[in-house]
Motif scaffolding. Structure first.
Motif, PDB file in Angstrom:
ATOM      1  N   SER A 129     -10.788  33.428  23.985  1.00  0.00           N
ATOM      2  CA  SER A 129     -10.477  34.815  24.350  1.00  0.00           C
ATOM      3  C   SER A 129      -9.077  35.010  24.927  1.00  0.00           C
ATOM      4  O   SER A 129      -8.642  36.146  25.098  1.00  0.00           O
ATOM      5  N   GLY A 130      -8.368  33.925  25.209  1.00  0.00           N
ATOM      6  CA  GLY A 130      -7.040  34.043  25.808  1.00  0.00           C
ATOM      7  C   GLY A 130      -6.044  34.767  24.920  1.00  0.00           C
ATOM      8  O   GLY A 130      -5.288  35.629  25.375  1.00  0.00           O
ATOM      9  N   GLY A 131      -6.031  34.421  23.634  1.00  0.00           N
ATOM     10  CA  GLY A 131      -5.106  35.072  22.714  1.00  0.00           C
ATOM     11  C   GLY A 131      -5.381  36.557  22.586  1.00  0.00           C
ATOM     12  O   GLY A 131      -4.461  37.380  22.555  1.00  0.00           O
ATOM     13  N   GLY A 132      -6.670  36.915  22.516  1.00  0.00           N
ATOM     14  CA  GLY A 132      -7.039  38.317  22.427  1.00  0.00           C
ATOM     15  C   GLY A 132      -6.669  39.084  23.685  1.00  0.00           C
ATOM     16  O   GLY A 132      -6.270  40.252  23.629  1.00  0.00           O
ATOM     17  N   GLN A 140      -0.868  47.150  25.566  1.00  0.00           N
ATOM     18  CA  GLN A 140      -1.197  48.090  26.639  1.00  0.00           C
ATOM     19  C   GLN A 140      -2.604  48.659  26.465  1.00  0.00           C
ATOM     20  O   GLN A 140      -2.835  49.858  26.638  1.00  0.00           O
ATOM     21  N   ARG A 141      -3.515  47.763  26.134  1.00  0.00           N
ATOM     22  CA  ARG A 141      -4.920  48.130  26.014  1.00  0.00           C
ATOM     23  C   ARG A 141      -5.726  47.393  27.075  1.00  0.00           C
ATOM     24  O   ARG A 141      -5.316  46.331  27.542  1.00  0.00           O
ATOM     25  N   LYS A 142      -6.850  47.964  27.443  1.00  0.00           N
ATOM     26  CA  LYS A 142      -7.730  47.276  28.377  1.00  0.00           C
ATOM     27  C   LYS A 142      -8.290  46.032  27.683  1.00  0.00           C
ATOM     28  O   LYS A 142      -8.901  46.140  26.628  1.00  0.00           O
ATOM     29  N   PRO A 143      -8.070  44.831  28.242  1.00  0.00           N
ATOM     30  CA  PRO A 143      -8.540  43.601  27.583  1.00  0.00           C
ATOM     31  C   PRO A 143     -10.031  43.644  27.279  1.00  0.00           C
ATOM     32  O   PRO A 143     -10.839  43.961  28.150  1.00  0.00           O
ATOM     33  N   LEU A 144     -10.366  43.328  26.048  1.00  0.00           N
ATOM     34  CA  LEU A 144     -11.757  43.362  25.602  1.00  0.00           C
ATOM     35  C   LEU A 144     -12.641  42.455  26.447  1.00  0.00           C
ATOM     36  O   LEU A 144     -13.786  42.774  26.763  1.00  0.00           O
ATOM     37  N   VAL A 145     -12.091  41.311  26.856  1.00  0.00           N
ATOM     38  CA  VAL A 145     -12.867  40.325  27.595  1.00  0.00           C
ATOM     39  C   VAL A 145     -13.254  40.815  28.981  1.00  0.00           C
ATOM     40  O   VAL A 145     -14.213  40.323  29.582  1.00  0.00           O
ATOM     41  N   ARG A 147     -14.092  44.002  29.721  1.00  0.00           N
ATOM     42  CA  ARG A 147     -14.972  45.154  29.672  1.00  0.00           C
ATOM     43  C   ARG A 147     -16.408  44.720  29.889  1.00  0.00           C
ATOM     44  O   ARG A 147     -16.735  43.532  29.923  1.00  0.00           O
ATOM     45  N   SER A 148     -17.288  45.706  30.009  1.00  0.00           N
ATOM     46  CA  SER A 148     -18.706  45.378  30.198  1.00  0.00           C
ATOM     47  C   SER A 148     -19.316  44.810  28.928  1.00  0.00           C
ATOM     48  O   SER A 148     -20.366  44.172  28.955  1.00  0.00           O
ATOM     49  N   GLU A 149     -18.641  45.042  27.797  1.00  0.00           N
ATOM     50  CA  GLU A 149     -19.131  44.522  26.525  1.00  0.00           C
ATOM     51  C   GLU A 149     -19.171  42.992  26.568  1.00  0.00           C
ATOM     52  O   GLU A 149     -18.266  42.357  27.093  1.00  0.00           O
ATOM     53  N   ILE A 150     -20.233  42.416  26.011  1.00  0.00           N
ATOM     54  CA  ILE A 150     -20.380  40.959  26.027  1.00  0.00           C
ATOM     55  C   ILE A 150     -19.382  40.334  25.064  1.00  0.00           C
ATOM     56  O   ILE A 150     -19.411  40.604  23.867  1.00  0.00           O
ATOM     57  N   TYR A 151     -18.488  39.495  25.578  1.00  0.00           N
ATOM     58  CA  TYR A 151     -17.465  38.857  24.761  1.00  0.00           C
ATOM     59  C   TYR A 151     -17.259  37.408  25.194  1.00  0.00           C
ATOM     60  O   TYR A 151     -17.649  36.477  24.499  1.00  0.00           O
ATOM     61  N   ALA A 152     -16.683  37.226  26.376  1.00  0.00           N
ATOM     62  CA  ALA A 152     -16.397  35.872  26.849  1.00  0.00           C
ATOM     63  C   ALA A 152     -17.666  35.075  27.132  1.00  0.00           C
ATOM     64  O   ALA A 152     -17.632  33.837  27.149  1.00  0.00           O
ATOM     65  N   VAL A 153     -18.776  35.771  27.336  1.00  0.00           N
ATOM     66  CA  VAL A 153     -20.043  35.070  27.592  1.00  0.00           C
ATOM     67  C   VAL A 153     -20.370  34.111  26.456  1.00  0.00           C
ATOM     68  O   VAL A 153     -20.865  33.003  26.672  1.00  0.00           O
ATOM     69  N   TRP A 154     -20.073  34.540  25.237  1.00  0.00           N
ATOM     70  CA  TRP A 154     -20.382  33.675  24.085  1.00  0.00           C
ATOM     71  C   TRP A 154     -19.514  32.422  24.111  1.00  0.00           C
ATOM     72  O   TRP A 154     -19.949  31.344  23.695  1.00  0.00           O
ATOM     73  N   ALA A 155     -18.281  32.535  24.587  1.00  0.00           N
ATOM     74  CA  ALA A 155     -17.413  31.360  24.718  1.00  0.00           C
ATOM     75  C   ALA A 155     -17.931  30.433  25.809  1.00  0.00           C
ATOM     76  O   ALA A 155     -17.883  29.201  25.680  1.00  0.00           O
ATOM     77  N   ILE A 156     -18.440  31.016  26.898  1.00  0.00           N
ATOM     78  CA  ILE A 156     -19.019  30.205  27.977  1.00  0.00           C
ATOM     79  C   ILE A 156     -20.213  29.411  27.468  1.00  0.00           C
ATOM     80  O   ILE A 156     -20.349  28.210  27.745  1.00  0.00           O
ATOM     81  N   ILE A 157     -21.077  30.076  26.720  1.00  0.00           N
ATOM     82  CA  ILE A 157     -22.254  29.405  26.154  1.00  0.00           C
ATOM     83  C   ILE A 157     -21.827  28.289  25.209  1.00  0.00           C
ATOM     84  O   ILE A 157     -22.405  27.193  25.207  1.00  0.00           O
TER      85      ILE A 157
END
Length: 202
Positions: A129-132, A140-145, A147-157
């Motif tokens: 998720s670092g590159g994203g 200048q966007r709110k980083p996806l990782v 947000r409340s949306e599940i994203y980095a959790v999948w990388a943790i798993i």
């Protein structure tokens, strides 16, 4: 090693395209499109290398992957714009592929260096998720990782499963790649979210 290279190639293509598309959406010029595409594809790996003790110069040894990223970005630039209008339908899918592939690659990298479980998980998250995150910040966007949306959790798993040696063989890693990609697709399709906690001053 072949599995590692395969996943690296998939992640590089997916994130390079993702960065290029975001740059085009933000009206970047040609140079900006290439820069954002390259940063998205390699930014997470560069941060990971710094934290787990890999020389930064190692990044420049990936000549083939740089060429793949540049080719992917070029193809997106010359791709018919009327077809790119459908980006929002498959752009998240491309990002899911990059997340899954790079999370696995990062975890394997740290595991191969005999780092502890915590470092393997961090390497998976940063590579996936670092590159994203860098892409979103530069655009200048709110980083996806974040947000409340599940994203980095999948990388943790992913890092946890590899760090515990649950997935080790080439076939198992491919299965893990498909599973994590599918879970990410399901999470944005059905809008799975993590709990949020808001605090506002009156």
């Amino acid at each position: 090693m072949l599995t590692w290279d395969f996943l690296s190639m998939i992640g590089t293509i997916a994130f390079a395209i993702s960065g290029a598309i975001v740059a085009m959406e933000e009206d970047y010029d040609i140079l900006g499109i290439y820069i954002l595409g390259i940063v998205t594809a390699f930014g997470g790996g560069a941060i990971r290398n710094l934290l787990i003790g890999v020389p930064v110069s190692t990044l420049w040894e990936q000549g083939t992957f740089f060429q793949i990223a540049l080719l992917s970005i070029t193809l997106i630039i010359i791709f018919p714009h009327h077809l790119l209008k459908h980006w929002h339908k498959w752009g998240n899918f491309t990002d899911a592929i990059g997340l899954s592939a790079f999370a696995i690659q990062g975890a394997l990298y740290a595991a191969d260096m005999n780092h502890p479980l915590s470092a393997i998980i961090v390497a998976a998250v940063l590579t996936g998720s670092g590159g994203g995150m860098i892409r979103d910040l530069l655009a200048q966007r709110k980083p996806l990782v974040l947000r409340s949306e599940i994203y980095a959790v999948w990388a943790i798993i992913t890092g946890l499963l590899i760090g515990l040696n649950i997935f080790t063989s080439a076939v198992e890693l491919i299965i893990l790649f498909i599973t994590i990609t599918a879970l990410r697709v399901l999470s944005y399709t059905y809008k799975w979210k993590l709990p949020t906690k808001q605090f506002k001053l009156n």
